[in-house]
Design an enzyme around this catalytic site. Structure first.
Site, PDB file in Angstrom:
ATOM      1  N   LYS A  23      -0.393  -3.735  -3.854  1.00 17.06           N
ATOM      2  CA  LYS A  23       0.509  -3.295  -2.785  1.00 17.06           C
ATOM      3  C   LYS A  23       0.514  -4.306  -1.641  1.00 17.06           C
ATOM      4  O   LYS A  23       1.577  -4.678  -1.124  1.00 17.06           O
ATOM      5  CB  LYS A  23       0.081  -1.924  -2.262  1.00 17.06           C
ATOM      6  CG  LYS A  23       0.916  -1.432  -1.075  1.00 17.06           C
ATOM      7  CD  LYS A  23       0.386  -0.148  -0.478  1.00 17.06           C
ATOM      8  CE  LYS A  23      -0.870  -0.372   0.331  1.00 17.06           C
ATOM      9  NZ  LYS A  23      -1.243   0.800   1.154  1.00 17.06           N
ATOM     10  N   SER A  24      -0.672  -4.746  -1.232  1.00 18.31           N
ATOM     11  CA  SER A  24      -0.779  -5.669  -0.097  1.00 18.31           C
ATOM     12  C   SER A  24      -0.015  -6.961  -0.364  1.00 18.31           C
ATOM     13  O   SER A  24       0.686  -7.477   0.516  1.00 18.31           O
ATOM     14  CB  SER A  24      -2.249  -5.994   0.185  1.00 18.31           C
ATOM     15  OG  SER A  24      -2.955  -4.837   0.547  1.00 18.31           O
ATOM     16  N   SER A 198     -11.498  -5.751   8.917  1.00 22.10           N
ATOM     17  CA  SER A 198     -10.825  -5.980   7.624  1.00 22.10           C
ATOM     18  C   SER A 198     -10.351  -7.424   7.468  1.00 22.10           C
ATOM     19  O   SER A 198      -9.216  -7.687   7.048  1.00 22.10           O
ATOM     20  CB  SER A 198      -9.645  -5.013   7.462  1.00 22.10           C
ATOM     21  OG  SER A 198     -10.038  -3.682   7.688  1.00 22.10           O
ATOM     22  N   ASP A 317     -10.513   0.168   1.990  1.00 24.01           N
ATOM     23  CA  ASP A 317      -9.835   1.048   1.038  1.00 24.01           C
ATOM     24  C   ASP A 317     -10.716   1.354  -0.167  1.00 24.01           C
ATOM     25  O   ASP A 317     -10.874   2.506  -0.571  1.00 24.01           O
ATOM     26  CB  ASP A 317      -8.512   0.422   0.582  1.00 24.01           C
ATOM     27  CG  ASP A 317      -7.439   0.497   1.666  1.00 24.01           C
ATOM     28  OD1 ASP A 317      -7.631   1.258   2.639  1.00 24.01           O
ATOM     29  OD2 ASP A 317      -6.424  -0.198   1.545  1.00 24.01           O
TER      30      ASP A 317
END
EC number: 2.5.1.19
Length: 433
Positions: A23-24, A198, A317
């Site tokens: 997705k990223s 992150s 995540d």
């Protein structure tokens, strides 16, 4: 009435899983391709709610997109200027679409309204808006201050070239600013205010920008320098890696069930930080094998799964999956430095605590940490609420590998990133029922 899915107690078969696209990477790539001065054919693109929202937005902005196959399309770049300077964009709960599009549109200027589902309007965006305003952008809150929905107007170049931004709520704010500022053609310096969380997600952004021809100087994640006269030029073909966050469920399954599981689409040279999840599994009892395009996890049955106390800032995540792995350790486990969970698709610390307690676990919450003491045996047929959060649903599927059935409410919330997840998961398991 809420749909639910009962997963019977199951054993795991030795398996290989082809991961869906990241997705990223998918949403970053779509936007960078749209802003390039040429066409880019994207292979293995994730098909999901979040990528659909990005594609719909790009279409409304006038970007020409050719659909060549289910996971392959060609984006015709706009040369860094969207044809449509007025648009109303609904972006669901897709942070990887909302934040970068906010920055790109604010830098380019126009007449745009950006909005999403109710939860998106509860996810803060003020730190990004503040930084964009310093750069001369016109960003207006249409509801609550510091939150979507937003109106974006024309940007006035005020000559400011040093932009401070906070990075302690979401790294997506910095990602958005990094991707947008090259559209000005001016040299900029972005300076971090306080801690940047992150960091591996920033590495993804910088590596993709480099593939599209823009080299950013990263000075220790404190200062980022964008060169003058930068412009995006896409590679003719780009292959999207498999989703490393989605890999975490299958790799954890291999550890919990002491059965070999291989995921393909990521490997030793992946640009995604969440591949480090496999390293964390290795520390607590897994055997891990790395290939160029695969990662495999297994565990000898005689080797126990060890408890952990982990600073999970680098894998926010994938760390959710470790909250379920904790149930297999028999001892108290702790995940720290996970404050970003509070502003994700739901308040993930609170949600995880609530649902783990249904299984009989003792859970203590802190502002940025969670402590989990597993029960001797998880409560069978616990009904797990998923809070419209794809990762909650996928995480709690692993409970069925702990010799108890589990019921997952709203299983289709996985459509956000992995629409076929439960079909794939069920194909890897065998049940006695």
């Amino acid at each position: 009435m809420t749909e639910s899915l009962r997963l019977p107690a199951a054993s795991l078969k030795p398996s290989t899983v082809a991961l869906p696209g990241s997705k990223s990477i998918s949403n970053r790539t779509l936007l960078l391709a749209a802003l390039s001065d040429n066409a880019c054919e994207i292979h293995s693109l994730l098909k999901s709610d979040d990528t659909d929202r990005m594609l719909e937005a790009l279409d409304k902005l006038g970007v020409e997109i050719e659909y060549l196959a289910e996971d392959r399309l060609k984006v015709h770049g706009t040369g860094g200027r969207f044809p449509n300077r007025t648009a109303d964009l609904f972006l669901g709960n897709a942070g990887t679409a909302f934040r970068p599009l906010t920055a790109a549109l604010a830098v380019l200027g126009g007449d745009y309204r950006l909005h999403g589902v109710a939860r998106m309007h509860e996810r803060p965006i003020g730190d990004l808006a503040d930084a964009l305003r310093i750069a001369g952008a016109d960003v207006e809150y249409l509801g609550k201050e510091h939150y979507p929905p937003l109106h974006i107007g024309e940007r006035q170049d005020n000559g400011e070239r040093v932009i401070p931004i906070k990075g302690n709520v979401s790294s997506q704010f910095l990602t958005a600013l990094l991707m947008a500022l090259p559209l000005t053609g001016q040299a900029f310096e972005i300076r971090m205010v306080g801690e940047l969380i992150s960091k591996p997600y920033i590495d993804i952004t910088l590596k993709l920008m480099a593939q599209f021809g823009v080299q950013v100087i990263n000075e220790g994640y404190r200062v980022f320098k964008i060169p003058a006269d930068a412009h995006y030029h896409a590679p003719e073909h780009l292959h999207v890696e498999g989703d490393a966050s989605s890999a975490s469920y299958f790799l954890a399954a291999g550890l919990i069930a002491a059965t070999p599981v291989r995921v393909t689409g990521i490997g030793a040279n992946s640009i995604q930080g969440d591949v480090a999840f496999a390293c964390e599994l290795e520390k607590i009892g897994a055997d891990v094998v790395w290939g160029e395009n695969f990662v495999e996890v297994s565990r000898p049955k005689e080797r126990a799964v060890r408890a952990f106390d982990l600073d999970a800032n680098h894998i926010p995540d994938a760390a959710m999956t470790l909250a379920i792995v904790a149930l297999a350790t028999g001892q108290t486990c702790t995940l720290r430095n996970i404050g970003s969970w509070r502003v994700k698709e739901t308040d993930r610390i609170a949600a995880m605590a609530n649902e783990l307690r249904k299984l009989g676990a003792k859970v203590a919450e802190e502002a940025e940490a969670i402590h989990i003491t597993p029960p001797e045996t998880p409560t069978p047929d616990a009904v797990i609420d998923t809070y419209d959060d794809h990762r909650m649903a996928m995480c709690f599927s692993l409970v069925s590998l702990l010799d108890v059935p589990v019921v997952i409410n709203d299983p289709k919330c996985t459509h956000k990133t992995f629409p076929t997840y439960f079909d794939v998961f069920s194909s890897l398991t065998e049940t006695a029922e």
